[in-house]
Enzyme design. Sequence first.
Site, PDB file in Angstrom:
ATOM      1  N   GLY A 114     -13.576 -11.900  -5.888  1.00  0.00           N
ATOM      2  CA  GLY A 114     -12.793 -13.198  -5.612  1.00  0.00           C
ATOM      3  C   GLY A 114     -13.751 -13.166  -3.812  1.00  0.00           C
ATOM      4  O   GLY A 114     -14.090 -14.573  -4.161  1.00  0.00           O
ATOM      5  N   GLU A 131     -12.285 -11.407   2.708  1.00  0.00           N
ATOM      6  CA  GLU A 131     -11.482 -11.254   1.613  1.00  0.00           C
ATOM      7  C   GLU A 131     -11.523 -13.119   1.318  1.00  0.00           C
ATOM      8  O   GLU A 131     -11.086 -14.235   2.214  1.00  0.00           O
ATOM      9  CB  GLU A 131      -9.714 -11.086   1.833  1.00  0.00           C
ATOM     10  CG  GLU A 131      -9.417 -10.201   1.006  1.00  0.00           C
ATOM     11  CD  GLU A 131      -9.117 -10.017  -0.704  1.00  0.00           C
ATOM     12  OE1 GLU A 131      -9.875 -10.884  -0.787  1.00  0.00           O
ATOM     13  OE2 GLU A 131      -8.259  -9.647  -0.730  1.00  0.00           O
ATOM     14  N   ASP A 132     -11.099 -13.306  -0.248  1.00  0.00           N
ATOM     15  CA  ASP A 132     -10.970 -14.592  -0.397  1.00  0.00           C
ATOM     16  C   ASP A 132      -9.465 -15.653  -0.256  1.00  0.00           C
ATOM     17  O   ASP A 132      -9.559 -16.228   0.257  1.00  0.00           O
ATOM     18  CB  ASP A 132     -10.916 -14.979  -2.246  1.00  0.00           C
ATOM     19  CG  ASP A 132      -9.913 -13.583  -2.726  1.00  0.00           C
ATOM     20  OD1 ASP A 132      -9.109 -13.301  -2.733  1.00  0.00           O
ATOM     21  OD2 ASP A 132     -10.689 -13.474  -3.796  1.00  0.00           O
ATOM     22  N   ASP A 134      -1.930 -13.170  -0.109  1.00  0.00           N
ATOM     23  CA  ASP A 134      -0.689 -13.142  -0.205  1.00  0.00           C
ATOM     24  C   ASP A 134       0.428 -12.571   0.465  1.00  0.00           C
ATOM     25  O   ASP A 134       1.277 -13.200   1.372  1.00  0.00           O
ATOM     26  CB  ASP A 134      -0.992 -14.220  -2.059  1.00  0.00           C
ATOM     27  CG  ASP A 134       0.219 -14.174  -2.800  1.00  0.00           C
ATOM     28  OD1 ASP A 134       0.812 -15.561  -2.065  1.00  0.00           O
ATOM     29  OD2 ASP A 134       0.530 -13.903  -3.741  1.00  0.00           O
ATOM     30  N   PHE A 172      -1.199 -22.805  -6.006  1.00  0.00           N
ATOM     31  CA  PHE A 172      -1.881 -21.161  -6.758  1.00  0.00           C
ATOM     32  C   PHE A 172      -2.839 -22.003  -7.106  1.00  0.00           C
ATOM     33  O   PHE A 172      -3.801 -23.662  -7.462  1.00  0.00           O
ATOM     34  CB  PHE A 172      -1.130 -21.043  -8.085  1.00  0.00           C
ATOM     35  CG  PHE A 172      -2.105 -19.909  -8.883  1.00  0.00           C
ATOM     36  CD1 PHE A 172      -2.312 -18.663  -8.820  1.00  0.00           C
ATOM     37  CD2 PHE A 172      -3.481 -20.650  -9.655  1.00  0.00           C
ATOM     38  CE1 PHE A 172      -2.718 -17.819  -9.363  1.00  0.00           C
ATOM     39  CE2 PHE A 172      -4.452 -18.804 -10.343  1.00  0.00           C
ATOM     40  CZ  PHE A 172      -3.732 -17.620  -9.740  1.00  0.00           C
ATOM     41  N   ARG A 214     -13.349 -19.045 -11.098  1.00  0.00           N
ATOM     42  CA  ARG A 214     -14.397 -18.681  -9.897  1.00  0.00           C
ATOM     43  C   ARG A 214     -15.754 -19.372  -9.515  1.00  0.00           C
ATOM     44  O   ARG A 214     -16.065 -19.278  -8.146  1.00  0.00           O
ATOM     45  CB  ARG A 214     -14.980 -16.946 -10.661  1.00  0.00           C
ATOM     46  CG  ARG A 214     -13.264 -16.133 -10.283  1.00  0.00           C
ATOM     47  CD  ARG A 214     -14.193 -14.635 -10.041  1.00  0.00           C
ATOM     48  NE  ARG A 214     -13.335 -13.650 -10.818  1.00  0.00           N
ATOM     49  CZ  ARG A 214     -12.316 -13.128 -10.167  1.00  0.00           C
ATOM     50  NH1 ARG A 214     -12.108 -13.719  -9.461  1.00  0.00           N
ATOM     51  NH2 ARG A 214     -11.742 -12.359 -11.631  1.00  0.00           N
TER      52      ARG A 214
HETATM   53  P1  IMP Z   1      -2.025 -10.148  -2.202  1.00  0.00           P
HETATM   54  O1  IMP Z   1      -1.640  -8.165  -2.226  1.00  0.00           O
HETATM   55  O2  IMP Z   1       0.186 -10.319  -2.689  1.00  0.00           O
HETATM   56  O3  IMP Z   1      -1.961 -10.350  -0.639  1.00  0.00           O
HETATM   57  O4  IMP Z   1      -2.748 -10.602  -3.472  1.00  0.00           O
HETATM   58  C1  IMP Z   1      -3.774 -10.973  -2.679  1.00  0.00           C
HETATM   59  C2  IMP Z   1      -4.807 -11.124  -4.369  1.00  0.00           C
HETATM   60  O5  IMP Z   1      -3.838 -11.441  -5.111  1.00  0.00           O
HETATM   61  C3  IMP Z   1      -6.467 -12.248  -3.853  1.00  0.00           C
HETATM   62  O6  IMP Z   1      -7.257 -10.922  -3.504  1.00  0.00           O
HETATM   63  C4  IMP Z   1      -6.100 -12.701  -5.045  1.00  0.00           C
HETATM   64  O7  IMP Z   1      -6.543 -11.870  -6.152  1.00  0.00           O
HETATM   65  C5  IMP Z   1      -4.976 -12.851  -6.131  1.00  0.00           C
HETATM   66  N1  IMP Z   1      -4.622 -14.048  -5.239  1.00  0.00           N
HETATM   67  C6  IMP Z   1      -3.322 -14.503  -4.446  1.00  0.00           C
HETATM   68  N2  IMP Z   1      -3.154 -16.325  -4.714  1.00  0.00           N
HETATM   69  C7  IMP Z   1      -3.585 -16.324  -5.458  1.00  0.00           C
HETATM   70  C8  IMP Z   1      -4.250 -17.567  -6.007  1.00  0.00           C
HETATM   71  O8  IMP Z   1      -3.657 -19.267  -5.499  1.00  0.00           O
HETATM   72  N3  IMP Z   1      -5.176 -17.385  -7.110  1.00  0.00           N
HETATM   73  C9  IMP Z   1      -5.678 -16.713  -7.563  1.00  0.00           C
HETATM   74  N4  IMP Z   1      -5.667 -15.188  -6.757  1.00  0.00           N
HETATM   75  C10 IMP Z   1      -4.573 -15.252  -5.927  1.00  0.00           C
HETATM   76 MG    MG Z   2      -9.127 -10.692  -3.940  1.00  0.00          MG
END
Ligand code: IMP
Ligand code: MG
Length: 175
Positions: free
Chosen positions: A42, A97-98, A101, A150, A163
Amino acid sequence: MSENIRVLISEEEIEKRIHEMGKEISEYYKGEEVHLVSVLKGGVFFTCELAKRLTIPVSIDFMSVSSYGNDTKSSGVVKVIKDLDEAIEGKNVLVVEDIIDSGRTLSYLLENLKSRKPKSLRLCTLLDKPDRRVVDVNVDYTGFAIPDEFVVGYGLDYMQHYRNLPYIGIVELNA
Ligand code: IMP
Ligand code: MG
């Protein structure tokens, strides 16, 4: 089931913001070099656009991590799928990072990178969902804080699709 994508952040808004971030980051690292660590898959789209806006010397490497367990809910256990090609000791590392979350992936990644003794370690994300945070992560540069929805596009996927969208959109599921 099909889905509809509603635009949340337009291509123009993203470009403008990345331009601003590039300026801010270039000013911060003035006189130094920065080593971008792009998080696959991402983070790649954002990394490329951001890198083009940096006026300091830049090098780039890639890392791929994934959480164990099911895909929609991060388990907190992170696995390195692809490690960096080069050592980062003594470098100014900027993780790109993209989206952040729960913060679990980044929290793991930052600890992992820190143990390799970079000169400095900072974090830059295009999107942040602060309401979803479970693990505290210090974010140095954020493109946009967004609500708990999302989203796809600009590198973010829904089951590996979307993507390539040049904007950020919210996935609306049609029953
Ligand atoms: P975290 O460890 O929960 O912060 O996860 C982050 C990862 O979850 C990101 O790098 C994304 O790959 C995925 N992610 C979290 N939210 C979204 C979303 O709204 N759309 C798509 N991917 C997401
Ligand atoms: Mg990611």
